[in-house]
Each structure stands twice: as C-alpha cells, then as structure tokens.
Design a protein around this motif. Sequence first.
Motif, PDB file in Angstrom:
ATOM      1  N   ILE A  78      23.376  -2.820 -10.132  1.00 41.49           N
ATOM      2  CA  ILE A  78      23.751  -4.014 -10.906  1.00 41.49           C
ATOM      3  C   ILE A  78      24.492  -3.607 -12.176  1.00 41.49           C
ATOM      4  O   ILE A  78      25.449  -4.267 -12.585  1.00 41.49           O
ATOM      5  CB  ILE A  78      22.506  -4.875 -11.232  1.00 41.49           C
ATOM      6  N   LEU A  79      24.076  -2.491 -12.781  1.00 42.84           N
ATOM      7  CA  LEU A  79      24.783  -1.982 -13.953  1.00 42.84           C
ATOM      8  C   LEU A  79      26.201  -1.575 -13.565  1.00 42.84           C
ATOM      9  O   LEU A  79      27.165  -1.914 -14.268  1.00 42.84           O
ATOM     10  CB  LEU A  79      24.053  -0.777 -14.550  1.00 42.84           C
ATOM     11  N   LYS A  80      26.327  -0.842 -12.469  1.00 44.51           N
ATOM     12  CA  LYS A  80      27.653  -0.393 -12.018  1.00 44.51           C
ATOM     13  C   LYS A  80      28.557  -1.578 -11.721  1.00 44.51           C
ATOM     14  O   LYS A  80      29.730  -1.576 -12.100  1.00 44.51           O
ATOM     15  CB  LYS A  80      27.512   0.498 -10.785  1.00 44.51           C
ATOM     16  N   LYS A  81      28.013  -2.578 -11.052  1.00 39.61           N
ATOM     17  CA  LYS A  81      28.787  -3.776 -10.706  1.00 39.61           C
ATOM     18  C   LYS A  81      29.291  -4.472 -11.969  1.00 39.61           C
ATOM     19  O   LYS A  81      30.405  -4.983 -12.004  1.00 39.61           O
ATOM     20  CB  LYS A  81      27.921  -4.726  -9.880  1.00 39.61           C
ATOM     21  N   ALA A  82      28.471  -4.487 -13.020  1.00 44.72           N
ATOM     22  CA  ALA A  82      28.843  -5.115 -14.288  1.00 44.72           C
ATOM     23  C   ALA A  82      29.624  -4.163 -15.195  1.00 44.72           C
ATOM     24  O   ALA A  82      29.972  -4.521 -16.315  1.00 44.72           O
ATOM     25  CB  ALA A  82      27.591  -5.608 -15.009  1.00 44.72           C
ATOM     26  N   LYS A  83      29.884  -2.941 -14.700  1.00 41.00           N
ATOM     27  CA  LYS A  83      30.607  -1.905 -15.461  1.00 41.00           C
ATOM     28  C   LYS A  83      29.922  -1.597 -16.794  1.00 41.00           C
ATOM     29  O   LYS A  83      30.553  -1.435 -17.828  1.00 41.00           O
ATOM     30  CB  LYS A  83      32.062  -2.302 -15.658  1.00 41.00           C
ATOM     31  N   ILE A  84      28.577  -1.526 -16.729  1.00 39.73           N
ATOM     32  CA  ILE A  84      27.765  -1.181 -17.899  1.00 39.73           C
ATOM     33  C   ILE A  84      27.210   0.222 -17.667  1.00 39.73           C
ATOM     34  O   ILE A  84      26.615   0.490 -16.622  1.00 39.73           O
ATOM     35  CB  ILE A  84      26.628  -2.192 -18.097  1.00 39.73           C
ATOM     36  N   PRO A  85      27.412   1.119 -18.622  1.00 38.92           N
ATOM     37  CA  PRO A  85      26.881   2.474 -18.435  1.00 38.92           C
ATOM     38  C   PRO A  85      25.353   2.483 -18.460  1.00 38.92           C
ATOM     39  O   PRO A  85      24.724   1.589 -19.036  1.00 38.92           O
ATOM     40  CB  PRO A  85      27.450   3.255 -19.624  1.00 38.92           C
ATOM     41  N   ASP A  86      24.773   3.501 -17.821  1.00 39.17           N
ATOM     42  CA  ASP A  86      23.316   3.646 -17.843  1.00 39.17           C
ATOM     43  C   ASP A  86      22.832   3.689 -19.287  1.00 39.17           C
ATOM     44  O   ASP A  86      23.405   4.378 -20.123  1.00 39.17           O
ATOM     45  CB  ASP A  86      22.895   4.939 -17.138  1.00 39.17           C
ATOM     46  N   TYR A  87      21.797   2.942 -19.562  1.00 34.52           N
ATOM     47  CA  TYR A  87      21.210   2.957 -20.904  1.00 34.52           C
ATOM     48  C   TYR A  87      19.872   3.676 -20.921  1.00 34.52           C
ATOM     49  O   TYR A  87      19.283   3.848 -21.982  1.00 34.52           O
ATOM     50  CB  TYR A  87      21.123   1.551 -21.508  1.00 34.52           C
ATOM     51  N   PHE A  88      19.381   4.087 -19.760  1.00 36.95           N
ATOM     52  CA  PHE A  88      18.256   5.008 -19.642  1.00 36.95           C
ATOM     53  C   PHE A  88      18.688   6.147 -18.728  1.00 36.95           C
ATOM     54  O   PHE A  88      19.339   5.904 -17.710  1.00 36.95           O
ATOM     55  CB  PHE A  88      17.020   4.331 -19.011  1.00 36.95           C
ATOM     56  N   SER A  89      18.319   7.364 -19.081  1.00 37.52           N
ATOM     57  CA  SER A  89      18.583   8.500 -18.191  1.00 37.52           C
ATOM     58  C   SER A  89      17.509   8.531 -17.104  1.00 37.52           C
ATOM     59  O   SER A  89      16.460   7.895 -17.242  1.00 37.52           O
ATOM     60  CB  SER A  89      18.563   9.818 -18.980  1.00 37.52           C
ATOM     61  N   ASN A  90      17.754   9.269 -16.046  1.00 37.26           N
ATOM     62  CA  ASN A  90      16.747   9.415 -14.988  1.00 37.26           C
ATOM     63  C   ASN A  90      15.446   9.993 -15.543  1.00 37.26           C
ATOM     64  O   ASN A  90      14.356   9.597 -15.136  1.00 37.26           O
ATOM     65  CB  ASN A  90      17.272  10.280 -13.848  1.00 37.26           C
ATOM     66  N   GLU A  91      15.556  10.924 -16.487  1.00 35.63           N
ATOM     67  CA  GLU A  91      14.368  11.522 -17.102  1.00 35.63           C
ATOM     68  C   GLU A  91      13.582  10.486 -17.901  1.00 35.63           C
ATOM     69  O   GLU A  91      12.355  10.444 -17.847  1.00 35.63           O
ATOM     70  CB  GLU A  91      14.748  12.707 -18.005  1.00 35.63           C
ATOM     71  N   GLU A  92      14.296   9.632 -18.652  1.00 35.65           N
ATOM     72  CA  GLU A  92      13.624   8.565 -19.406  1.00 35.65           C
ATOM     73  C   GLU A  92      12.950   7.573 -18.457  1.00 35.65           C
ATOM     74  O   GLU A  92      11.821   7.134 -18.718  1.00 35.65           O
ATOM     75  CB  GLU A  92      14.632   7.823 -20.291  1.00 35.65           C
ATOM     76  N   SER A 145       0.810  -1.229   0.000  1.00 40.56           N
ATOM     77  CA  SER A 145       0.000   0.000   0.000  1.00 40.56           C
ATOM     78  C   SER A 145       0.839   1.272   0.000  1.00 40.56           C
ATOM     79  O   SER A 145       0.372   2.324  -0.432  1.00 40.56           O
ATOM     80  CB  SER A 145      -0.943   0.001   1.205  1.00 40.56           C
ATOM     81  N   SER A 146       2.085   1.196   0.424  1.00 43.80           N
ATOM     82  CA  SER A 146       2.880   2.423   0.500  1.00 43.80           C
ATOM     83  C   SER A 146       3.983   2.516  -0.551  1.00 43.80           C
ATOM     84  O   SER A 146       4.477   3.603  -0.825  1.00 43.80           O
ATOM     85  CB  SER A 146       3.503   2.564   1.895  1.00 43.80           C
ATOM     86  N   GLU A 147       4.374   1.384  -1.153  1.00 41.23           N
ATOM     87  CA  GLU A 147       5.496   1.427  -2.082  1.00 41.23           C
ATOM     88  C   GLU A 147       5.380   0.350  -3.154  1.00 41.23           C
ATOM     89  O   GLU A 147       4.909  -0.753  -2.894  1.00 41.23           O
ATOM     90  CB  GLU A 147       6.792   1.218  -1.297  1.00 41.23           C
ATOM     91  N   THR A 148       5.836   0.696  -4.357  1.00 39.74           N
ATOM     92  CA  THR A 148       5.914  -0.256  -5.464  1.00 39.74           C
ATOM     93  C   THR A 148       7.344  -0.276  -5.965  1.00 39.74           C
ATOM     94  O   THR A 148       7.958   0.786  -6.122  1.00 39.74           O
ATOM     95  CB  THR A 148       4.964   0.142  -6.612  1.00 39.74           C
ATOM     96  N   THR A 149       7.869  -1.465  -6.198  1.00 41.38           N
ATOM     97  CA  THR A 149       9.199  -1.606  -6.785  1.00 41.38           C
ATOM     98  C   THR A 149       9.034  -2.115  -8.210  1.00 41.38           C
ATOM     99  O   THR A 149       8.364  -3.119  -8.448  1.00 41.38           O
ATOM    100  CB  THR A 149      10.062  -2.594  -5.979  1.00 41.38           C
ATOM    101  N   TYR A 150       9.631  -1.374  -9.138  1.00 40.40           N
ATOM    102  CA  TYR A 150       9.577  -1.716 -10.561  1.00 40.40           C
ATOM    103  C   TYR A 150      10.925  -2.250 -11.011  1.00 40.40           C
ATOM    104  O   TYR A 150      11.974  -1.828 -10.516  1.00 40.40           O
ATOM    105  CB  TYR A 150       9.243  -0.480 -11.408  1.00 40.40           C
ATOM    106  N   MET A 151      10.897  -3.141 -11.986  1.00 39.19           N
ATOM    107  CA  MET A 151      12.084  -3.570 -12.706  1.00 39.19           C
ATOM    108  C   MET A 151      12.000  -2.925 -14.082  1.00 39.19           C
ATOM    109  O   MET A 151      10.949  -2.952 -14.713  1.00 39.19           O
ATOM    110  CB  MET A 151      12.113  -5.089 -12.867  1.00 39.19           C
ATOM    111  N   LEU A 152      13.098  -2.353 -14.523  1.00 39.81           N
ATOM    112  CA  LEU A 152      13.144  -1.703 -15.830  1.00 39.81           C
ATOM    113  C   LEU A 152      14.391  -2.181 -16.552  1.00 39.81           C
ATOM    114  O   LEU A 152      15.484  -2.203 -15.982  1.00 39.81           O
ATOM    115  CB  LEU A 152      13.178  -0.180 -15.669  1.00 39.81           C
ATOM    116  N   GLY A 153      14.199  -2.574 -17.812  1.00 42.55           N
ATOM    117  CA  GLY A 153      15.329  -3.014 -18.610  1.00 42.55           C
ATOM    118  C   GLY A 153      15.062  -2.823 -20.081  1.00 42.55           C
ATOM    119  O   GLY A 153      14.025  -2.278 -20.477  1.00 42.55           O
ATOM    120  N   ASP A 154      16.008  -3.285 -20.887  1.00 38.63           N
ATOM    121  CA  ASP A 154      15.780  -3.230 -22.330  1.00 38.63           C
ATOM    122  C   ASP A 154      14.918  -4.422 -22.720  1.00 38.63           C
ATOM    123  O   ASP A 154      14.949  -5.469 -22.075  1.00 38.63           O
ATOM    124  CB  ASP A 154      17.106  -3.218 -23.091  1.00 38.63           C
TER     125      ASP A 154
END
Length: 170
Positions: free
Chosen positions: A90-104, A55-64
């Motif tokens: 998880i991206l940082k750990k895998a040394k993968i740059p962000d593929y979505f910006s915060n705005e996206e 009721s107070s929070e939703t966690t989303y998964m976002l990927g390509d």
Amino acid sequence: MEGKFFKIIFFLSFVVFYSCQNSKTQDIDSVISKYDDTDFSVFKGAFIAIRQRNSSETTYMLGDSEGNNPLYFIEYDEMTNKIILINNSILKKAKIPDYFSNEEIEKLITYFRKYDFVLLSVDKDNNVFINPFEINSPALLIRFNKLPNTEKIKKGYAYKQYTGNWYLKE
C-alpha cells in the motif's frame, strides 16, 4: 405456568447480563492495575493491531500513531514464531517510502507480542491507547501521560474518565 417460566427466564437473563458487565469491569480493572506504570515508550509514534488471528498465523497492522501513512501488514507464523511477510504494497502504491525499517518492524512486533493486547498505540505525547479484548475494534482505554482537565474527551471516539489518568470508551 407460562408466567412463572417467563419470570425464571427473565431472572436468569438478568443474572447473566449483570455477571458479564461485572466481569468486563473486573477485566478492565485488572488491565489498568497491571499496566498503570508500564513504560510503553518503545512504541512511541507507532500503532499496532491484530487484523486477524488463527492457530497457525496472525496478521498485524502497523502504522504511525497519527494515522498519516498507509499501513504495513505483517504476517506472523505462530508455529515458528517468526515474521513470514512484511507487506508494504500500500505504501508502494501510494509512492510513500517506508517509514519503518524491517528491523524496527521486527522489534515492534516482538515487544507487542509480550502484551496481551489486540491494539496498542502510543502518540507523540506518550498517551497510550489500548484494546486488550476485541480484534478490529478501536482503543477501549486511553492512559494519558498528562491528565486532561476534563472528564470526557474525544479522540476519534468519546472517552470518559474511568480512574486516575485512564479513560474508557463510552
């Protein structure tokens, strides 16, 4: 007496089972009729699913949409209607740059919340993958942009043509 009781229980179980199956078909039909002509192109190349919700929070998964990159996990405060955390560890750990910006990410989550889905993905061919019902489950429906020339198709799971360009997970 026991035989009569057994028959009554069996009959009631059958009625409940049949009504649940009929209800699910009606739900699927209503999703298809509601979203048959909807333009989901804003989600092209993206996969979004609810990981967990209370009721107070939703966690989303976002990927390509192709699943080639690690996922972002986005925490959304249901009281303030705002994103409170974009987790890209998880991206940082895998040394993968962000593929979505915060705005996206904000835009995608905002648009996703307008639909009553728990999973939505649109691939590079504009095929739409939807699960309107079950969190942590694969796409239940696929709306193909171009109708495949087969009644059954494998896209991670087996799907069978349900109606028109809509396929239903078997």
